[in-house]
Design a protein around this motif. Structure first.
Motif, short mmCIF file in Angstrom:
data_model
loop_
_atom_site.label_atom_id
_atom_site.label_comp_id
_atom_site.label_asym_id
_atom_site.label_seq_id
_atom_site.Cartn_x
_atom_site.Cartn_y
_atom_site.Cartn_z
N TYR A 38 -13.23 -9.87 13.59
CA TYR A 38 -13.45 -8.34 13.02
C TYR A 38 -13.34 -8.64 11.66
O TYR A 38 -12.48 -9.31 11.08
N LYS A 39 -14.30 -7.72 10.78
CA LYS A 39 -14.40 -7.81 9.35
C LYS A 39 -13.13 -7.28 8.91
O LYS A 39 -12.56 -7.64 7.90
N TYR A 40 -12.85 -5.84 9.34
CA TYR A 40 -11.58 -5.16 8.97
C TYR A 40 -10.61 -5.34 10.07
O TYR A 40 -10.74 -4.52 11.05
N TYR A 41 -9.54 -6.12 9.84
CA TYR A 41 -8.51 -6.46 10.85
C TYR A 41 -7.49 -5.18 10.74
O TYR A 41 -6.90 -5.16 9.67
N PRO A 42 -7.14 -4.58 11.57
CA PRO A 42 -6.02 -3.64 11.82
C PRO A 42 -4.73 -4.14 11.24
O PRO A 42 -4.27 -5.18 11.88
N LYS A 43 -4.06 -3.49 10.42
CA LYS A 43 -2.82 -3.95 9.64
C LYS A 43 -1.55 -3.97 10.94
O LYS A 43 -0.88 -4.77 10.79
N LYS A 95 -8.65 -12.27 14.08
CA LYS A 95 -9.01 -11.91 12.66
C LYS A 95 -10.39 -12.21 12.20
O LYS A 95 -11.15 -11.73 11.45
N LYS A 134 0.76 -1.05 0.12
CA LYS A 134 -0.14 0.01 -0.07
C LYS A 134 0.73 1.01 0.00
O LYS A 134 1.48 1.72 1.11
#
Length: 408
Positions: A206-211, A203, A30
């Motif tokens: 949560y749907k969006y797991y923090p990087k 993981k 990213k």
């Protein structure tokens, strides 16, 4: 010391550590450089035959330990060197930009203390990730005896970590590496395993797991030396089995012993590469075919036959009568020489519709060359006749030898 000379010394010193290979890491790019998510990184060959390269070096070959089998032992009179954090970071970035490498494998001798060494390795990883925005593959060696908080900190920045056990038994470790203890090596493995399980559960939650919470996405590995000390093949695969069962390791790697110093406790000759190969074959059977270490070797037979692969050897040793493929379970089919998971599942799927004949196996493109003496198909036996396991072994050996001769 010039940087080029350091690179020569510390890359040469790293060649005995084989515990890095295809990773399966999914770290994505990213707005940075490097990407480990598309094909994984390894230092040799990928599954599809491509050569993938890592910068594989030691941070330093100075070491406070005096392991009998190690080229970096403190008592050896060898040329020593050490990188700075900036040098490792600059080498990695510059080599990557020139397309020399796709990632970094960094190990180290233990300099000053376990914690001090870990702090330096973490500093390299942190600098690459946060300052250079490097998203390529990073594999580092955890130092046994280091504090848990440092091991956890390293896991935030690297894709894979290896904790090398080196020798299979506490006795051989005490004899050849008296400063090391089995417990000190398995403790970080256990910590990593538990942290990975917690990370996996989070993981899923949560749907969006923090990087920033990503922890060791390509798991942990280890390495053992084959042929150093008194250990048998059975000791090695039993230890590997326990590492897979207890700590969910991705891989255990094996390195044939190479003499690097005169020592009365160690062999004077190199371990044959064929022995290393047989142990890798056994490891593959344990990971993908459902074999257990106790099935492959026993108290009576503690080393693999170098003339026959472990699966064939197992089939001969445990032969009582041919297995009917129209009735055998998946587990039984997987233990027949020549049948892999794909062939076994083809057989089970096809026989739901009709009883398979020998011709049907050919139509399904299932080879029976290695299986022929161990199976019946619809009650018919197509192999050579024999009256004992010794006679069966002779038939197999003759066939294997003729196959080797036909190569030349």
């Amino acid at each position: 010391m010039e940087l080029l000379e350091k690179l020569k010394i510390l890359s040469d010193a790293a060649k005995y550590d084989v515990s890095c290979s295809s990773s399966g890491s999914n770290r994505k790019n990213k707005d940075g450089i490097g990407n480990a998510s598309l094909s994984g990184i390894c230092h040799s060959w990928s599954e599809d035959g491509r050569c993938i390269s890592l910068l594989k070096i030691l941070f330093t070959n100075h070491c406070i330990y005096n392991c009998s089998y190690c080229i970096n032992a403190k008592s050896l009179d060898s040329k020593r060197a050490a990188f700075t954090v900036d040098e490792v970071v600059d080498l990695t970035i510059n080599f990557y930009k020139r397309n020399y490498i796709e990632g970094l494998f960094l190990s180290s001798g233990i300099f000053k203390s376990c914690d001090y060494t870990m702090e330096k390795l973490i500093e390299v990883a942190k600098r690459l990730r946060e300052k250079e925005n490097f998203n390529g593959y990073i594999h580092m060696k955890a130092i046994p005896g280091a504090s848990e908080y440092l091991i956890k900190e390293m896991g935030k920045y690297v894709d894979r970590m290896s904790v090398n056990i080196e020798l299979p038994t506490a006795r051989s470790l005490a004899l050849l590496a008296p400063e090391k203890k089995i417990d000190e090596i398995t403790r970080p493995m256990d910590f990593l395993s538990k942290t990975l399980k917690i990370n996996s559960l989070e993981k899923k939650k949560y749907k969006y797991y923090p990087k920033k919470n990503l922890f060791l996405p390509a798991g942990q590995t280890s390495q053992m030396i084959v042929g150093a000390g008194e250990g048998h093949d059975r000791d090695i695969i039993k230890r590997s089995q326990s590492l897979y069962d207890d700590y969910s390791l991705k891989r255990v790697y094996y390195s044939a012993y190479v003499p690097v110093r005169d020592n009365s406790l160690l062999p004077k000759e190199e371990t044959p590469l064929l022995r290393e190969h047989r142990i890798y074959q056994a490891d593959f059977l344990m990971r993908f075919y459902g074999f257990r270490a106790g099935e492959l070797l026993s108290e009576e037979k503690q080393d693999f036959d170098l003339n026959i692969d472990p699966k064939m050897d197992y089939a001969i040793e445990n032969y009582s009568s041919p297995i009917e493929i129209n009735k055998a379970s998946l587990e039984e089919l997987l233990k027949i020489p020549g049948f892999g998971p794909k062939s076994a599942r083809k057989i089970i799927k096809a026989r739901k519709s009709f009883n398979l004949s020998f011709y049907d196996l050919k139509k399904l493109r299932i080879s029976t060359k290695r299986a022929i003496n161990f199976i019946t198909v619809s009650g018919k036996y197509y192999g050579e006749k024999f009256d004992s396991r010794e006679a069966l072994r002779s038939i197999i050996l003759e066939r294997e030898n003729s196959k080797q001769l036909s190569f030349f």
